[in-house]
Design an enzyme around this catalytic site. Structure first.
Site, mmCIF file in Angstrom:
data_model
loop_
_atom_site.group_PDB
_atom_site.id
_atom_site.type_symbol
_atom_site.label_atom_id
_atom_site.label_comp_id
_atom_site.label_asym_id
_atom_site.label_seq_id
_atom_site.Cartn_x
_atom_site.Cartn_y
_atom_site.Cartn_z
ATOM 1 N N THR A 7 38.822 52.773 14.104
ATOM 2 C CA THR A 7 39.636 51.871 13.295
ATOM 3 C C THR A 7 40.681 51.233 14.186
ATOM 4 O OG1 THR A 7 41.091 51.645 11.375
ATOM 5 C CG2 THR A 7 41.264 53.692 12.598
ATOM 6 N N LYS A 12 46.003 53.486 8.871
ATOM 7 C CA LYS A 12 44.934 54.459 8.686
ATOM 8 C C LYS A 12 44.943 55.471 9.824
ATOM 9 C CE LYS A 12 40.663 52.989 7.574
ATOM 10 N NZ LYS A 12 39.534 52.125 7.136
ATOM 11 N N ASP A 69 35.273 54.140 5.346
ATOM 12 C CA ASP A 69 35.389 52.908 4.596
ATOM 13 C C ASP A 69 36.092 53.284 3.306
ATOM 14 O OD1 ASP A 69 34.911 50.078 4.640
ATOM 15 O OD2 ASP A 69 33.644 50.389 2.895
ATOM 16 N N SER A 70 37.077 52.482 2.958
ATOM 17 C CA SER A 70 37.904 52.854 1.831
ATOM 18 C C SER A 70 38.369 51.613 1.120
ATOM 19 C CB SER A 70 39.102 53.655 2.341
ATOM 20 O OG SER A 70 39.820 52.897 3.292
ATOM 21 N N GLY A 151 48.844 48.745 3.059
ATOM 22 C CA GLY A 151 47.901 48.102 2.139
ATOM 23 C C GLY A 151 48.390 48.067 0.694
ATOM 24 N N TYR A 152 47.556 48.558 -0.215
ATOM 25 C CA TYR A 152 47.834 48.479 -1.645
ATOM 26 C C TYR A 152 48.770 49.590 -2.144
ATOM 27 C CZ TYR A 152 43.862 45.231 -1.775
ATOM 28 O OH TYR A 152 43.013 44.166 -1.562
ATOM 29 N N LYS A 173 51.433 62.336 0.916
ATOM 30 C CA LYS A 173 50.295 61.456 0.560
ATOM 31 C C LYS A 173 48.982 62.112 1.010
ATOM 32 C CE LYS A 173 48.144 56.930 1.190
ATOM 33 N NZ LYS A 173 48.077 55.667 1.942
ATOM 34 N N HIS A 178 42.845 60.002 -1.294
ATOM 35 C CA HIS A 178 41.417 59.851 -1.034
ATOM 36 C C HIS A 178 41.107 60.179 0.434
ATOM 37 C CE1 HIS A 178 43.661 56.339 -0.054
ATOM 38 N NE2 HIS A 178 42.647 55.599 0.320
ATOM 39 N N ARG A 179 41.910 59.609 1.350
ATOM 40 C CA ARG A 179 41.658 59.830 2.779
ATOM 41 C C ARG A 179 41.958 61.277 3.154
ATOM 42 N NH1 ARG A 179 44.083 55.953 4.077
ATOM 43 N NH2 ARG A 179 42.312 54.563 3.851
#
Ligand code: IMP
Length: 196
Positions: A7, A12, A69-70, A151-152, A173, A178-179
């Protein structure tokens, strides 16, 4: 053991390095290598894109390569921006957020349920040797809040902690994201491999 983290996204990369910290591996980022053209992310799912990227970078560098990929899937928008999260409506997040609120308001669904998904794949010896997925469920915040993460994160509200993910410290976090979940499984896999 050298491990390529495929990446160039610094947000990330920071999160991934934090989650894999303490393992006897040397993480190499794409920025540390001579430039490699990016592969086209032609997959229809997070899983397909993660596998495609991991294999591509493994073949280009011969290093064991991790790719993820996220993205953000917003229920009221039929799962958009989904696999297109990075470039959906451009790359300026203030503009992207405005567009999301405009689309949601048009449906009377500003606080729509939403989820972040992350699929991670590890390629070595010309094949995918491990993959895992992680998800965090929440909803779109009434307005953007917080300046951590990337990001979001400012518009993703996580009800169990009463905050957006941009209001969480990185290690907090990582325990819920998710990560964090997907890479936590990768961490366990690597630990087993390195022990045996
Ligand atoms: P990828 O680099 O193709 O996986 O694209 C991921 C995109 O999804 C990022 O550029 C962000 O827009 C979004 N995204 C993924 N994970 C997160 C997160 O943890 N917080 C905020 N945005 C995220």
């Amino acid at each position: 053991m050298k491990l390529l983290v495929a990446t160039t996204n610094p947000g990330k990369l920071r999160e991934i390095a934090g989650i894999l910290e303490g393992l006897p591996v040397e993480l190499v980022s794409l920025d540390a290598l001579p430039p490699i053209d990016e592969p086209e992310e032609t997959g229809a799912t997070f899983a397909e894109n993660a596998r495609l990227k991991a294999l591509y970078y493994h073949r280009a560098t011969r290093l064991p390569s991790i790719a993820d990929d996220s993205g953000l899937a917003i229920e009221a928008l039929g799962g958009a921006p989904g696999v297109h999260s990075a470039r959906w409506e451009g790359t300026d997040y203030a503009v992207k957020f405005r567009k999301i609120y405009e689309l949601l308001d048009a449906k009377g669904a500003r606080g729509s349920p939403a989820r972040f998904v992350c699929h991670v794949a590890l390629a070595d010896e010309d094949r995918i040797v491990f993959e895992a997925e992680g998800v965090i469920e929440g909803r779109i915040a009434d307005e953007p809040r917080g300046d951590k993460g990337f990001g979001y994160d400012p518009i993703f509200y996580y009800p169990p902690l009463g905050r957006t993910t941009a209001e969480l410290e990185r290690d907090v976090k990582a325990t819920v994201s998710h990560r964090g979940k997907a890479f936590g499984k990768l961490r366990e896999y690597l630990k087993r491999q390195l022990a045996g």
